[in-house]
Write an enzyme that holds these catalytic residues in place. Structure first.
Site, mmCIF file in Angstrom:
data_model
loop_
_atom_site.group_PDB
_atom_site.id
_atom_site.type_symbol
_atom_site.label_atom_id
_atom_site.label_comp_id
_atom_site.label_asym_id
_atom_site.label_seq_id
_atom_site.Cartn_x
_atom_site.Cartn_y
_atom_site.Cartn_z
ATOM 1 N N GLN A 1 40.112 42.299 46.452
ATOM 2 C CA GLN A 1 39.582 41.729 45.220
ATOM 3 C C GLN A 1 39.698 42.822 44.158
ATOM 4 O O GLN A 1 38.874 43.719 44.082
ATOM 5 C CB GLN A 1 38.125 41.295 45.423
ATOM 6 C CG GLN A 1 37.934 40.313 46.592
ATOM 7 C CD GLN A 1 38.476 38.923 46.311
ATOM 8 O OE1 GLN A 1 38.191 38.327 45.273
ATOM 9 N NE2 GLN A 1 39.274 38.395 47.240
ATOM 10 N N GLY B 1 30.532 32.800 42.568
ATOM 11 C CA GLY B 1 31.679 33.245 43.361
ATOM 12 C C GLY B 1 32.756 33.921 42.529
ATOM 13 O O GLY B 1 32.732 33.895 41.288
ATOM 14 N N HIS B 2 33.715 34.482 43.246
ATOM 15 C CA HIS B 2 34.794 35.215 42.562
ATOM 16 C C HIS B 2 35.653 34.281 41.722
ATOM 17 O O HIS B 2 35.852 33.128 42.048
ATOM 18 C CB HIS B 2 35.636 36.017 43.543
ATOM 19 C CG HIS B 2 36.264 35.242 44.647
ATOM 20 N ND1 HIS B 2 37.224 35.781 45.462
ATOM 21 C CD2 HIS B 2 36.091 33.981 45.088
ATOM 22 C CE1 HIS B 2 37.591 34.882 46.342
ATOM 23 N NE2 HIS B 2 36.931 33.791 46.147
ATOM 24 N N ASN B 3 36.116 34.806 40.609
ATOM 25 C CA ASN B 3 37.051 34.124 39.701
ATOM 26 C C ASN B 3 36.398 33.041 38.845
ATOM 27 O O ASN B 3 37.113 32.365 38.086
ATOM 28 C CB ASN B 3 38.236 33.499 40.455
ATOM 29 C CG ASN B 3 38.916 34.467 41.388
ATOM 30 O OD1 ASN B 3 39.115 35.621 41.040
ATOM 31 N ND2 ASN B 3 39.243 34.038 42.586
ATOM 32 N N SER C 1 36.280 30.315 41.680
ATOM 33 C CA SER C 1 37.274 29.738 40.769
ATOM 34 C C SER C 1 36.791 28.490 40.048
ATOM 35 O O SER C 1 37.599 27.638 39.668
ATOM 36 C CB SER C 1 38.582 29.435 41.515
ATOM 37 O OG SER C 1 39.073 30.605 42.135
#
Lengths: 357, 357, 357
Positions: B201, B242-244, B262
């Site tokens: 990441q 969460g990521h993104n 995302s």
């Protein structure tokens, strides 16, 4: 749990726990393990007599069982309270935790105005702000931050990385587990000219006596007055208690419970895991709410409530999700079927059996 | 909230808040408490005129009420904005928090390459890594860890035990509450040869201006680019982003919300407590989602959505859980009933009333 | 992610990742950004060939695409694994993280009895208790607390503000993210004479090899023996694992999952976000449970389960909530309709078509 080199014979153990032995009294026990992980050389226990079928495959050298349980071919010790007996066995067999330290660690940053009772421990790198009072025998673990004006009773235990915000009170014998945040300025905003402006949160948090608050749990301080956690209440990990709540005495709140602002609960209320409570909800004494239930209205005392759908195979679950959304259509279709049936009954000269259902 | 020794008469208070007094103007007020905890000697307030029935039992010495509310036998001060008036009263009556410290605590571990603006506070045991920039008047509480390359704007406040991972950016006036973890390497794995391998990441987190992020909340960094929290957005405690993700401006996310990787949200989106959002979901501007709802698809702008079953007595709840799972059977049975009804109608020469529903 | 001054031409990038270029090979790339945030001068990637319609509006200078994807008018590099290629590009273009430090920070409080392997890092203000063992190359970040008797394998990474309670074991290459609390005394109480008394929790936590445990996640220690997290298992942020659980190998547990006490899971079990599991539940190998599902009973192996209602417009959602609670009434009414229909059919001499549904 590999044992501490101490051993007991089955007969010594039976004597220690005041139980009645059946089987080989001279076998040697070196550890205490739960039923699911039992191995030769260990003692284990059965707490629920209705699970006695689980004993057949058990390899423990001895099993603590409730009175009346038979386990053919096994060595058992029959006692009134198997869990209590198992605890006594484990305390004898397992390594003791190191003795609790006392005193102020040289790296702790303790303000000159702090009042500290006898026998207190303050661990490494703890930060204790101005005008804090800490009662006798209380234990402040490493890395705890206690802000100005907090008051801790006697025999309180605050685990590592806890933050007690300014003016938090904690009653005698209460335990705050690691990472909990008590008294942050809660989630109060008003939308003004397109932006959310913070409503100052001037109050504090008052934690009663004999309370436990779980790891990484958060309790927000009140706008005015205090957010209150009643005496004897036990709160699990990762729980959120909103500002202005008044949680009653002897409540049990399981993991991931979320209580929004300004709620109240009575005494002996139990909220299952992941229960969510909307703001301004009041829950009566001794009421229990099942895991995963969402509440948006008051609940009376002495009730037992739930809401939910059971887990089912994915394909069925997807159908159910669609059909649940179409319940208004089903309701309408059923009313239409009833009307058509009544018309047929009228045509056939049959009296509708309304009361039959 | 026991007061700070300051007192006000009712008339002095009415003058302070620009309100109209009804009742005893000479009575003395020593504290400010919410309606549910009001006692003699305090001022309290009623924010919602539709709750005026709650005033009858109130023992406060004075009550701040909205214009038009009558409370026979009570001393009231009528104002346009009771909450704002109550805040002014409380700020006068309650002990002030100690003045904010300034400067770098001698125990803080600040890298030589850190750039620090005017009027900054860095508390005890804080760790500030290489090449960090901290804007003027920002406040870094004790035990904060700021990793390399982070950039903090002006008037930022970072509470105790927060971790800002490398290269996190925080905009002006934003507040990160205690225990939050911003920028950890998110939950990205690929199953390869029977094991889950981490996807690196490489990105970061960018927090806008005027944002609040709650206690013990986690915001994961992006795989590439940045996970973004838009200006003015308020996030409660124990939330996971969460990521993104790209969270829009002026959102409000309540406690225990979980947003998978995302996702995007528009402006002024509101997610109630415990809302869960699957990955790659997009939510339109000004859309509101009720507490406890799970989302697995996009939502348009300007909507208001929910999903849920109400709490009900346990016995009923168990029946409903079983029946919900059998909805496909009910649907099938209803179709069968309709067909049988149609056959009867045909036999009786009755035209089916399809459009009647 | 503003780039580190490094640049690549499209042809250099194609060569780096072993891909086939279509379009302008001399264009210059300065950064690596996800599709939703792509700008001129960056490389981006498309992982899912079924989303190729998203490329039309893309402004990236180059797009890494899976073999077989066409993007008219765009510069693309066709590769077998676009994500892997994007990671190689980003590692070249983005600033490298500073090299990992080694050694014991002078402010760390490390007990004299601790055994430390080669190449270990212990960060600022970390506290390492008596008789702890730390394997080679393990990394203990600032502000970690490791209590007495813990054993860490090789290449373990423990992020800031983690607490490892006494006697916790962590296997090789496992990562514990910031703020996690491993091994606190779990939520075990018995009601005795009107108060909840703590059941001593004498066990510990054993974390296997290649495990990841997310930020602010909590894993409670066992009453006896150990709470176990199996090799290769990945646990997301804000998860709660209750005492005595035995989580299998290669599980994936998403954010906000809550597992009550004494549960077991097999291998390759996947629990979606916010799944809640009641105590003593057993889940078979390779079974998947959809996000938000609550489990109160065992699940077999190889299954895929869910439970839930889809998000719907608020007005419809309120009707559905009411109708769901009235499912027992609907069920009863449907049975009544069937009986009335049968009476009509009998009167009309029509044979009921029971098997037709």
């Amino acid at each position: 749990m590999k044992g501490n080199g101490m051993t007991l014979t089955v007969d010594e153990l039976a004597s220690l726990v005041g139980g009645e032995r059946s089987g080989d009294g001279s076998a040697v026990i070196r550890s205490a393990l739960p039923l699911g992980a039992a191995i030769p050389g260990c003692v284990t226990f059965l707490s629920n007599k209705h699970r006695a079928d689980r004993l057949a495959a058990c390899q423990a050298t001895a099993i603590l069982v409730p009175h009346g349980v038979e386990a053919p071919g096994k060595t058992t010790i029959s006692v009134a309270d198997p869990l209590a007996a198992m605890l006594r066995a484990a305390e004898r067999l397992e390594p003791a935790d190191p003795p609790a330290p006392v005193g102020i660690h040289p790296t702790a940053d303790v303000d000159a105005t702090v009042e500290i009772g006898e026998g207190v421990w303050i661990g490494a790198f703890a930060v204790i702000g101005p005008h804090v009072r800490i009662g006798p025998r209380s234990r402040i673990h490493p890395h705890v931050v206690v802000e100005s004006g907090c008051r801790l009773g006697a025999d309180v235990e605050i685990h590592s990385h806890v933050l007690l915000c300014r003016r938090t009170e904690v009653g005698d014998r209460s335990v705050i587990h690691a990472g909990a945040v008590i008294g942050r300025s809660g989630f109060g905003f008003r939308l003004q000219e397109g932006s959310f402006r913070r409503v100052p949160q001037l109050g504090s948090v008052v934690v009663g006596a004999d309370v436990e608050i779980g790891s990484n749990t958060t309790v927000d301080r009140a706008t005015f007055g205090a957010t209150v956690i009643g005496d004897g209440t036990k709160i699990d990990n990762l729980v959120q208690i909103g500002h202005n709540c008044r949680i009653g005495k002897h409540n049990v709140l399981a993991g991931h419970v979320g209580v929004s602002g300004s709620c109240t609960t009575g005494e002996y209320v139990m909220l299952g895991g992941k229960v969510g409570v909307a703001d301004h909800v009041n829950i009566g004494d001794r009421t229990r709410v099942g895991a995963g239930t969402g509440l948006d209205g008051d609940l009376p005392a002495n009730g037992s409530f739930m809401a939910g759908i059971r887990a089912m195979p994915e394909l069925q679950g997807k159908k159910v999700a669609v059909l649940a959304a179409s319940l208004p259509d089903m309701r309408r279709e059923m009313a239409q079927l009833r009307r058509r049936l009544e018309a047929l009954e009228a045509a056939a000269g049959i009296e509708p059996r309304r009361a039959a259902g």
